[in-house]
Write a protein that holds these residues in place. Structure first.
Motif, PDB file in Angstrom:
ATOM      1  N   LYS A 185       3.408  -7.923   3.123  1.00  0.00           N
ATOM      2  CA  LYS A 185       1.923  -7.577   3.584  1.00  0.00           C
ATOM      3  C   LYS A 185       1.310  -6.912   2.510  1.00  0.00           C
ATOM      4  O   LYS A 185       1.911  -5.894   2.316  1.00  0.00           O
ATOM      5  CB  LYS A 185       1.603  -7.220   5.018  1.00  0.00           C
ATOM      6  CG  LYS A 185       0.144  -7.226   5.040  1.00  0.00           C
ATOM      7  CD  LYS A 185      -0.033  -6.455   6.742  1.00  0.00           C
ATOM      8  CE  LYS A 185      -1.682  -6.616   6.928  1.00  0.00           C
ATOM      9  NZ  LYS A 185      -1.651  -5.547   7.796  1.00  0.00           N
ATOM     10  N   ASP A 187       6.175  -2.358   6.079  1.00  0.00           N
ATOM     11  CA  ASP A 187       5.108  -2.987   6.839  1.00  0.00           C
ATOM     12  C   ASP A 187       3.988  -3.309   6.015  1.00  0.00           C
ATOM     13  O   ASP A 187       3.088  -4.075   6.258  1.00  0.00           O
ATOM     14  CB  ASP A 187       4.310  -2.220   7.859  1.00  0.00           C
ATOM     15  CG  ASP A 187       5.362  -1.730   9.010  1.00  0.00           C
ATOM     16  OD1 ASP A 187       5.944  -2.398   9.716  1.00  0.00           O
ATOM     17  OD2 ASP A 187       5.674  -0.598   9.259  1.00  0.00           O
ATOM     18  N   LEU A 188       3.751  -2.582   4.689  1.00  0.00           N
ATOM     19  CA  LEU A 188       2.766  -2.909   3.748  1.00  0.00           C
ATOM     20  C   LEU A 188       3.104  -2.251   2.444  1.00  0.00           C
ATOM     21  O   LEU A 188       3.882  -1.332   2.297  1.00  0.00           O
ATOM     22  CB  LEU A 188       1.657  -2.021   4.248  1.00  0.00           C
ATOM     23  CG  LEU A 188       0.143  -2.120   3.782  1.00  0.00           C
ATOM     24  CD1 LEU A 188      -0.568  -3.724   3.552  1.00  0.00           C
ATOM     25  CD2 LEU A 188      -0.726  -1.330   4.049  1.00  0.00           C
ATOM     26  N   ARG A 190       1.063  -8.946  -7.132  1.00  0.00           N
ATOM     27  CA  ARG A 190       1.061  -9.451  -5.772  1.00  0.00           C
ATOM     28  C   ARG A 190       1.224 -10.874  -5.494  1.00  0.00           C
ATOM     29  O   ARG A 190       1.838 -11.016  -4.260  1.00  0.00           O
ATOM     30  CB  ARG A 190      -0.725  -9.377  -5.435  1.00  0.00           C
ATOM     31  CG  ARG A 190      -1.205  -8.153  -5.497  1.00  0.00           C
ATOM     32  CD  ARG A 190      -2.763  -7.875  -5.829  1.00  0.00           C
ATOM     33  NE  ARG A 190      -3.365  -8.268  -4.521  1.00  0.00           N
ATOM     34  CZ  ARG A 190      -3.986  -7.331  -3.340  1.00  0.00           C
ATOM     35  NH1 ARG A 190      -3.987  -6.108  -3.910  1.00  0.00           N
ATOM     36  NH2 ARG A 190      -4.629  -7.914  -2.474  1.00  0.00           N
ATOM     37  N   GLN A 250       3.479   3.124  10.072  1.00  0.00           N
ATOM     38  CA  GLN A 250       3.793   2.156   9.273  1.00  0.00           C
ATOM     39  C   GLN A 250       4.766   2.729   8.261  1.00  0.00           C
ATOM     40  O   GLN A 250       4.635   3.933   7.453  1.00  0.00           O
ATOM     41  CB  GLN A 250       2.526   1.580   8.552  1.00  0.00           C
ATOM     42  CG  GLN A 250       1.721   0.901   9.606  1.00  0.00           C
ATOM     43  CD  GLN A 250       0.676   0.234   8.754  1.00  0.00           C
ATOM     44  OE1 GLN A 250      -0.136   0.638   8.215  1.00  0.00           O
ATOM     45  NE2 GLN A 250       0.548  -1.409   8.678  1.00  0.00           N
ATOM     46  N   ARG A 271       4.019 -11.743  -2.512  1.00  0.00           N
ATOM     47  CA  ARG A 271       3.786 -12.620  -1.231  1.00  0.00           C
ATOM     48  C   ARG A 271       4.635 -13.729  -1.326  1.00  0.00           C
ATOM     49  O   ARG A 271       5.035 -14.278  -0.111  1.00  0.00           O
ATOM     50  CB  ARG A 271       2.453 -13.700  -1.783  1.00  0.00           C
ATOM     51  CG  ARG A 271       1.194 -12.805  -0.988  1.00  0.00           C
ATOM     52  CD  ARG A 271      -0.173 -13.811  -1.269  1.00  0.00           C
ATOM     53  NE  ARG A 271      -1.295 -12.963  -1.690  1.00  0.00           N
ATOM     54  CZ  ARG A 271      -1.733 -12.522  -2.746  1.00  0.00           C
ATOM     55  NH1 ARG A 271      -1.076 -12.983  -3.965  1.00  0.00           N
ATOM     56  NH2 ARG A 271      -2.569 -11.647  -2.676  1.00  0.00           N
ATOM     57  N   THR A 283      -2.070  -4.879   0.301  1.00  0.00           N
ATOM     58  CA  THR A 283      -3.356  -4.432   0.103  1.00  0.00           C
ATOM     59  C   THR A 283      -3.389  -3.632  -1.393  1.00  0.00           C
ATOM     60  O   THR A 283      -2.187  -3.314  -1.899  1.00  0.00           O
ATOM     61  CB  THR A 283      -3.874  -3.646   1.241  1.00  0.00           C
ATOM     62  OG1 THR A 283      -5.280  -3.410   0.904  1.00  0.00           O
ATOM     63  CG2 THR A 283      -3.373  -2.045   1.431  1.00  0.00           C
TER      64      THR A 283
END
Length: 170
Positions: A120, A101-102, A111, A9, A115, A122
């Motif tokens: 994506k 990807d993240l 965050r 990723q 969004r 975490t």
């Protein structure tokens, strides 16, 4: 196919997950999960240059899997700086630039911005929950307590929800 292959990723991180995981000796989880993590220059400065007397800085500097990447799109960085700090602005801009990807972010405003761009997300807690699920961590509860001692802030209600989530079997 036997065993799990490491995912390749594209992952970008802000400074908070790196610093806090390093403070509790769990920085290696990022390497375990992602192999390499891209960080923009402002994030690297926040992690490894500012406050260089902190003990976790040596761990961060020695993490050769953290890749410093230059952000080219300065317009989006300036736009994001109106509502996030430099590291967060560069991390979001870099994630968009490389098609990440993240993105690893802890700050709720950052965050929210990420969004809006469809990224994506975490953060430190998400990494710890995954570590517990994969058997790399015995107790999220104990680890969250360690984090709180190092100055990581977790909302009480969120903490209760997370601990409930971390306890689920399967």
């Amino acid at each position: 196919m036997p065993g799990k292959m490491k995912s390749m990723q594209k992952v970008v991180s802000n400074s908070s997950p790196i610093i806090h995981l390093a403070k509790i000796g769990k920085l290696g989880l990022l390497k375990d999960f992602f192999e390499t993590v891209a960080v923009p220059e402002a994030v690297y400065r926040e992690c490894a240059v500012e406050g260089k007397e902190r003990k976790e800085v040596a761990l961060i500097r020695n993490a050769d899997w953290l890749k410093i990447v230059h952000v080219n799109d300065k317009k989006i960085v300036r736009l994001l700086q109106s509502s996030t700090d430099d590291g967060e602005a560069e991390a979001i801009a870099l994630a968009l630039e490389v098609g990440a990807d993240l993105i690893l972010l802890d700050d709720s405003d950052a965050r929210e911005k990420a969004r809006l761009y469809g990224l994506k997300i975490t953060g430190t807690i998400g990494i710890l929950l995954r570590a517990e699920k994969e058997g790399k961590l015995s107790s999220v509860k104990e680890t969250l307590e360690e984090l709180r001692i190092t100055g990581f802030w977790v909302d009480g209600e969120l903490m209760s929800r997370l601990l409930g989530e971390g306890r689920k079997e399967g």
